[in-house]
Write a protein that holds these residues in place. Structure first.
Motif: not given
Length: 106
Positions: A18-23, A73-82, A44-50, A27-30
């Protein structure tokens, strides 16, 4: 999840993805956005998303929701985590400056 299994054991058997999905979502957003962030800021953003996606796994693991919905949901949380973490920090700062305002009822 069976009652005798611990959450940590469940995480180690499959939740660690799951953290890999968020990361990957961050990464795709960046990659797709036009940003002027340094390598350190992007990392830092990738680690935060994970981390945020990992926390979401612990929250959603016990819910009766389909696996596809959870993955989305995991993917969306990864994208909007900041934005999520920034909002939580701002809310905490407002509470710190005037806690009675949050505790009063109007």
């Amino acid at each position: 999840m069976e009652p005798e299994k611990s959450m940590i054991r469940e995480f180690l058997t499959g939740g660690w993805l799951v953290p890999l999905i968020g990361a990957a979502a961050m990464f795709a957003r960046l990659l797709s956005g036009q940003n002027n962030l340094s390598f350190k800021q992007q990392f830092k953003r990738i680690i935060t998303a994970a981390i945020a996606a990992g926390i979401a796994w612990f929250v959603l693991e016990q819910t009766d929701v389909s696996s596809l919905t959870k993955a989305i949901i995991y993917g969306i949380i990864g994208v909007v985590s900041p934005e999520i973490i920034g909002g939580i920090v701002r809310l905490g700062q407002k509470f710190e400056s005037n806690p009675l305002k949050f505790l009063k009822r109007k």
